[in-house]
Design a protein around this motif. Structure first.
Motif, PDB file in Angstrom:
ATOM      1  N   LEU A 115       7.471  -5.808  -7.481  1.00 50.75           N
ATOM      2  CA  LEU A 115       6.169  -5.271  -7.053  1.00 50.75           C
ATOM      3  C   LEU A 115       5.457  -4.581  -8.205  1.00 50.75           C
ATOM      4  N   ARG A 116       6.206  -3.806  -8.995  1.00 51.17           N
ATOM      5  CA  ARG A 116       5.597  -3.087 -10.113  1.00 51.17           C
ATOM      6  C   ARG A 116       5.002  -4.036 -11.135  1.00 51.17           C
ATOM      7  N   ASP A 117       5.600  -5.213 -11.235  1.00 50.90           N
ATOM      8  CA  ASP A 117       5.150  -6.190 -12.217  1.00 50.90           C
ATOM      9  C   ASP A 117       3.850  -6.873 -11.819  1.00 50.90           C
ATOM     10  N   LEU A 118       3.543  -6.842 -10.527  1.00 48.57           N
ATOM     11  CA  LEU A 118       2.304  -7.482 -10.075  1.00 48.57           C
ATOM     12  C   LEU A 118       1.110  -6.633 -10.486  1.00 48.57           C
ATOM     13  N   GLU A 119      -0.062  -7.269 -10.488  1.00 51.60           N
ATOM     14  CA  GLU A 119      -1.250  -6.474 -10.792  1.00 51.60           C
ATOM     15  C   GLU A 119      -1.543  -5.511  -9.649  1.00 51.60           C
ATOM     16  N   GLU A 120      -2.256  -4.463  -9.960  1.00 50.05           N
ATOM     17  CA  GLU A 120      -2.526  -3.354  -9.027  1.00 50.05           C
ATOM     18  C   GLU A 120      -2.948  -3.859  -7.638  1.00 50.05           C
ATOM     19  N   GLY A 121      -4.013  -4.644  -7.595  1.00 47.00           N
ATOM     20  CA  GLY A 121      -4.516  -5.106  -6.310  1.00 47.00           C
ATOM     21  C   GLY A 121      -3.505  -5.971  -5.574  1.00 47.00           C
ATOM     22  N   GLN A 122      -2.805  -6.813  -6.370  1.00 44.46           N
ATOM     23  CA  GLN A 122      -1.886  -7.790  -5.798  1.00 44.46           C
ATOM     24  C   GLN A 122      -0.775  -7.147  -4.975  1.00 44.46           C
ATOM     25  N   HIS A 123      -0.199  -6.037  -5.481  1.00 43.02           N
ATOM     26  CA  HIS A 123       0.926  -5.528  -4.705  1.00 43.02           C
ATOM     27  C   HIS A 123       0.487  -4.836  -3.421  1.00 43.02           C
ATOM     28  N   GLN A 124      -0.762  -4.352  -3.403  1.00 44.90           N
ATOM     29  CA  GLN A 124      -1.282  -3.835  -2.128  1.00 44.90           C
ATOM     30  C   GLN A 124      -1.372  -4.962  -1.098  1.00 44.90           C
ATOM     31  N   GLU A 125      -1.844  -6.108  -1.569  1.00 45.81           N
ATOM     32  CA  GLU A 125      -1.960  -7.260  -0.672  1.00 45.81           C
ATOM     33  C   GLU A 125      -0.609  -7.732  -0.152  1.00 45.81           C
ATOM     34  N   VAL A 126       0.367  -7.787  -1.071  1.00 49.08           N
ATOM     35  CA  VAL A 126       1.708  -8.208  -0.667  1.00 49.08           C
ATOM     36  C   VAL A 126       2.236  -7.274   0.416  1.00 49.08           C
ATOM     37  N   LEU A 127       2.040  -5.977   0.212  1.00 47.03           N
ATOM     38  CA  LEU A 127       2.575  -4.995   1.150  1.00 47.03           C
ATOM     39  C   LEU A 127       1.945  -5.141   2.540  1.00 47.03           C
ATOM     40  N   ARG A 128       0.694  -5.659   2.589  1.00 46.80           N
ATOM     41  CA  ARG A 128       0.049  -5.814   3.892  1.00 46.80           C
ATOM     42  C   ARG A 128       0.785  -6.803   4.790  1.00 46.80           C
ATOM     43  N   TYR A 129       1.525  -7.731   4.172  1.00 44.63           N
ATOM     44  CA  TYR A 129       2.287  -8.704   4.954  1.00 44.63           C
ATOM     45  C   TYR A 129       3.635  -8.144   5.413  1.00 44.63           C
ATOM     46  N   PHE A 130       4.025  -6.988   4.853  1.00 47.82           N
ATOM     47  CA  PHE A 130       5.315  -6.392   5.228  1.00 47.82           C
ATOM     48  C   PHE A 130       5.182  -5.719   6.591  1.00 47.82           C
ATOM     49  N   PRO A 131       6.298  -5.569   7.327  1.00 43.59           N
ATOM     50  CA  PRO A 131       6.265  -4.749   8.543  1.00 43.59           C
ATOM     51  C   PRO A 131       5.804  -3.343   8.164  1.00 43.59           C
ATOM     52  N   SER A 132       5.096  -2.666   9.049  1.00 42.69           N
ATOM     53  CA  SER A 132       4.405  -1.429   8.651  1.00 42.69           C
ATOM     54  C   SER A 132       5.356  -0.365   8.106  1.00 42.69           C
ATOM     55  N   GLU A 133       6.561  -0.284   8.657  1.00 47.47           N
ATOM     56  CA  GLU A 133       7.485   0.746   8.165  1.00 47.47           C
ATOM     57  C   GLU A 133       7.891   0.455   6.718  1.00 47.47           C
ATOM     58  N   LYS A 134       8.220  -0.801   6.480  1.00 44.97           N
ATOM     59  CA  LYS A 134       8.616  -1.225   5.141  1.00 44.97           C
ATOM     60  C   LYS A 134       7.463  -1.053   4.157  1.00 44.97           C
ATOM     61  N   SER A 135       6.291  -1.378   4.625  1.00 44.79           N
ATOM     62  CA  SER A 135       5.111  -1.281   3.782  1.00 44.79           C
ATOM     63  C   SER A 135       4.869   0.172   3.370  1.00 44.79           C
ATOM     64  N   ARG A 136       5.008   1.103   4.340  1.00 42.83           N
ATOM     65  CA  ARG A 136       4.854   2.536   4.031  1.00 42.83           C
ATOM     66  C   ARG A 136       5.904   2.969   3.010  1.00 42.83           C
ATOM     67  N   PHE A 137       7.148   2.525   3.270  1.00 46.52           N
ATOM     68  CA  PHE A 137       8.251   2.873   2.382  1.00 46.52           C
ATOM     69  C   PHE A 137       7.955   2.457   0.936  1.00 46.52           C
ATOM     70  N   PHE A 138       7.507   1.211   0.761  1.00 47.47           N
ATOM     71  CA  PHE A 138       7.261   0.741  -0.600  1.00 47.47           C
ATOM     72  C   PHE A 138       6.041   1.400  -1.237  1.00 47.47           C
ATOM     73  N   SER A 139       5.009   1.658  -0.429  1.00 50.40           N
ATOM     74  CA  SER A 139       3.824   2.346  -0.971  1.00 50.40           C
ATOM     75  C   SER A 139       4.242   3.705  -1.513  1.00 50.40           C
ATOM     76  N   GLU A 140       5.085   4.381  -0.755  1.00 46.76           N
ATOM     77  CA  GLU A 140       5.619   5.689  -1.159  1.00 46.76           C
ATOM     78  C   GLU A 140       6.429   5.567  -2.457  1.00 46.76           C
ATOM     79  N   ARG A 141       7.349   4.584  -2.452  1.00 43.98           N
ATOM     80  CA  ARG A 141       8.229   4.424  -3.612  1.00 43.98           C
ATOM     81  C   ARG A 141       7.437   4.035  -4.865  1.00 43.98           C
ATOM     82  N   LEU A 142       6.398   3.247  -4.681  1.00 44.87           N
ATOM     83  CA  LEU A 142       5.598   2.823  -5.835  1.00 44.87           C
ATOM     84  C   LEU A 142       4.875   3.996  -6.471  1.00 44.87           C
TER      85      LEU A 142
END
Lengths: 460, 460
Positions: A115-142
């Protein structure tokens, strides 16, 4: 394992040879067959790291073709073993929804690397496809700083209350799926870290023993804001295989394992190596364009260096017409100083990285390097001065060359030690900046000393 | 762990700071007190690696005093964490019988590291104090080649017959003392390797399961004659934590763990780093005398280089009187070639070590470097030629300098790639020999091209 084969390619080894055969087979297959099922079968028995190795060796065309054809079965772990530039090339073969689907199966620390390797906008988009809990977790970790414990750790960590008995811990382990682990971490009721049990000790314990009795206390835990240099130092010092990461209240929030640390250690020393050779990072897998552009920086510094040398020579040029031979000997002092300075700087840079060199022994080390420079500078000053005398039969030429070599090597020893230490003190990267600074000063001083001394001796 | 402290020394980190305080305390204690009991107590809570770190930072006097006073309680593991030269210094504080007594407590692979470091006669003497079985074991092990699997492995390894059940394996583990382990290795009746079970999987198994049912087959084992480069490549490729070492009949004879491999990887890249900087191995802990002597080798090569340059200049010297400015521009082409060549060589040397560069992609890589050299050589040839024109208002000077820069950078790119590859093919060490060879050729060619072209343009 075929132990009978004696026809080893000694310089590359058996393993590389087996992989080489697979690469050739893959290339032939990609050119000759459209059969995706066979291709998937061909890859099935291989580890993700092996597939990454194969992909890395294909031409860009073959690589693209191979990834597109494997797409539906693509294991995201393959991405982890690719060099950053190829990783970007491969992830570009997937659209966002496909990418998020394959990334979802990774362990948290591994998914973060991608995820860190993707461009800024791209990883936000990827996270939108994640289940919401996982998406929150990764947004936090990032949001955690990448080069600290919290950026490096894996969130999947097994912890057990200290009052539990061994059999309870075992039951819990059996009931949940976790990545491979090496230590059992014991916590109190508020998840605060109390102690650890090495897994090979844990298996030997009786089922009725209580964890708090068998655990080792005072085990090393890593505060979440520690930088990675600090963590590698700790792993090395205590030969750790895994260590818990704790927050400011001593609660375990993750674990760092030896494989993460190995990667950091190796990346760091490889980076130092590149910097010493005048490259920012290895461009082995980069395109011609990126490689050329990436190397300009250091070459520009060389240009500044040579312009300074030219100015020095021009300033003293007149003296060269006074005494035959001076032109011939002109580059010597600069070369001797440059190389002996790099010797001192190399030792200092490495010792700073391993933390052998620090505030406590800085002065002692500098003093030693000064002594070494006196000795070697004296030796080569005498030797080269002597040679110059034999060549040009003029003791003044010998004195000028010998003096320039001695003093430039002396300066090189001091600067080769002080530059890396000073740059590290200023929180810079000694491996990156010491070389150019050092070379420029030894070059300018080398020519300046030789021509300046000549001027004093021959014109005054 | 004191989480409250915010006064971190950012450039060295908390851990180094704690150790620094201990070193200062130790120095004060060694100077002020004769009380050995307190000294031993002071050291008791520390890991061997920490004590090694402290000892490493003491002056020679303090170090000797400290070791002599700790002698009776000296933990041989401390020796493992010392740099080789200090290890020799410390072992010299012990007589042979004392040394053999402390070495007896080490794990086999660790004891071997220390034994190998002793002089030839000395380790025979140490072994005479060992029990005869142990002595035979070590004599045998010392005969294995050091840099292969058999030289690197630890002989203490737990293996279990495939027909055993989990509880039998557990009972056996409990009954015997072994060093920490990470995988359970399963063998047939003749101790031939069949498969492995990760310890974190093993603990989850039910007591009545049979090992042959739960083990993973086709796990990687290391033939005893594999060289260490091969082993590190394998550990990295498969992210192994431990792997069994097998003899030619596939029988397990030992185990290699990730900490051994980490040491090898780090030593290797640190060695490459030193070689690139013109040093054989880090002399950080060596005396002034040994440091000076150890660096002569590379400086002697520099002398050969500068003598060659001097001869080239002398050969073409006459042309320098024909056109003002040539002398000033003389060193430029050599410097540009040397630095761009080192860039190519640095990438090639590292890629050879990590096995990214091999027979399969050699030609592609060389071709890429040639393109990069054309591009950068053309760019800097034009740029520096342009500068020379502005400076000396003579298009011939600009052509001579631009041409020399272009062709020397082109040569540098080719040689910077071919030298490392060629040296590796001849089983040499690319990091050690590429630098001197490369620099010498780019220097000679840099001066030769510039002065030779000048000769053609201005005298013919």
């Amino acid at each position: 394992m075929n132990m009978g084969s004696k026809s080893l390619n000694l310089s590359e080894g058996r393993l590389a040879q087996i992989l080489a055969e697979k690469i050739t087979a893959l290339q032939v297959f990609l050119d000759g067959s459209e059969d995706n099922k066979t291709l998937i079968k061909l890859m099935e028995g291989l580890y993700p790291s092996e597939i990454a190795y194969l992909i890395q060796h294909l031409s860009e065309d073959h690589r693209h073709q191979c990834v597109m054809r494997l797409k539906d079965q693509f294991n995201a772990e393959i991405l982890l073993f690719l060099s950053p530039s190829l990783r970007r090339e491969v992830t570009n073969c997937f659209d966002i929804s496909e990418l998020s689907k394959i990334l979802m199966h990774l362990e948290s620390d591994d998914a973060l690397i991608i995820l860190r390797d993707l461009e800024e906008g791209q990883h936000q988009e990827v996270l939108r496809y994640f289940p919401s809990e996982k998406s929150r977790f990764f947004s936090e970790r990032l949001r955690y700083p990448q080069y600290t414990a919290s950026g490096l750790m894996q969130s999947e960590v097994l912890v057990f209350p200290d009052h539990w008995k061994v059999f309870q811990a075992l039951e819990h382990m059996r009931s949940c799926h976790t990545p491979r682990f090496y230590d059992v971490f014991v916590v109190d009721a508020s998840r605060r870290f109390l102690g650890a049990i090495e897994l090979s000790t844990f298996v030997k314990c009786q089922e009725q023993e209580t964890l708090s009795e068998i655990m080792t206390r005072n085990v090393h835990a890593i505060p979440m804001d520690w930088r990675q240099e600090e963590i590698t130092f700790m792993f090395r010092l205590y030969e750790l295989i895994s260590a818990p990461v704790i927050d400011t209240a001593s609660r375990i929030i993750g674990v760092i394992t030896v494989d993460d640390v190995m990667r950091v250690i190796e990346d760091k020393v490889a980076e130092d190596f590149m910097h010493l050779g005048g490259i920012h990072a290895s461009d082995f897998h980069e395109t011609v364009r990126k490689t050329s552009l990436g190397r300009l920086h250091w070459l520009m510094i060389t240009v500044i260096d040579v312009i300074l040398i030219s100015l020095v020579i021009q300033y003293f040029e007149a003296v060269l017409y006074f005494k035959q031979g001076l032109t011939v000997l002109m580059p010597i002092a600069a070369a001797m100083g440059g190389n002996s300075g790099m010797q001192a700087a190399t030792v200092a840079i490495r010792a700073l990285t391993t933390r052998d060199l620090n505030t406590l022994n800085m002065v002692r080390f500098l003093w030693k390097e000064v002594s070494v420079s006196w000795f070697n500078g004296g030796l080569f000053g005498l030797g080269l001065g002597g040679l110059a005398f034999l060549w040009f039969k003029d003791v003044r030429v010998a004195l000028v060359l010998g003096g320039a070599v001695l003093f430039n090597m002396l300066w090189a020893g001091i600067a080769g030690t002080l530059f890396p230490i000073g740059i590290a003190r200023l929180s810079g990267d000694p491996a990156l900046s010491s070389g150019p600074l050092l070379t420029t000063t030894t070059d300018v001083l080398g020519y300046g000393l030789f021509l300046g001394l000549s001027y004093l001796v021959f014109r005054l």
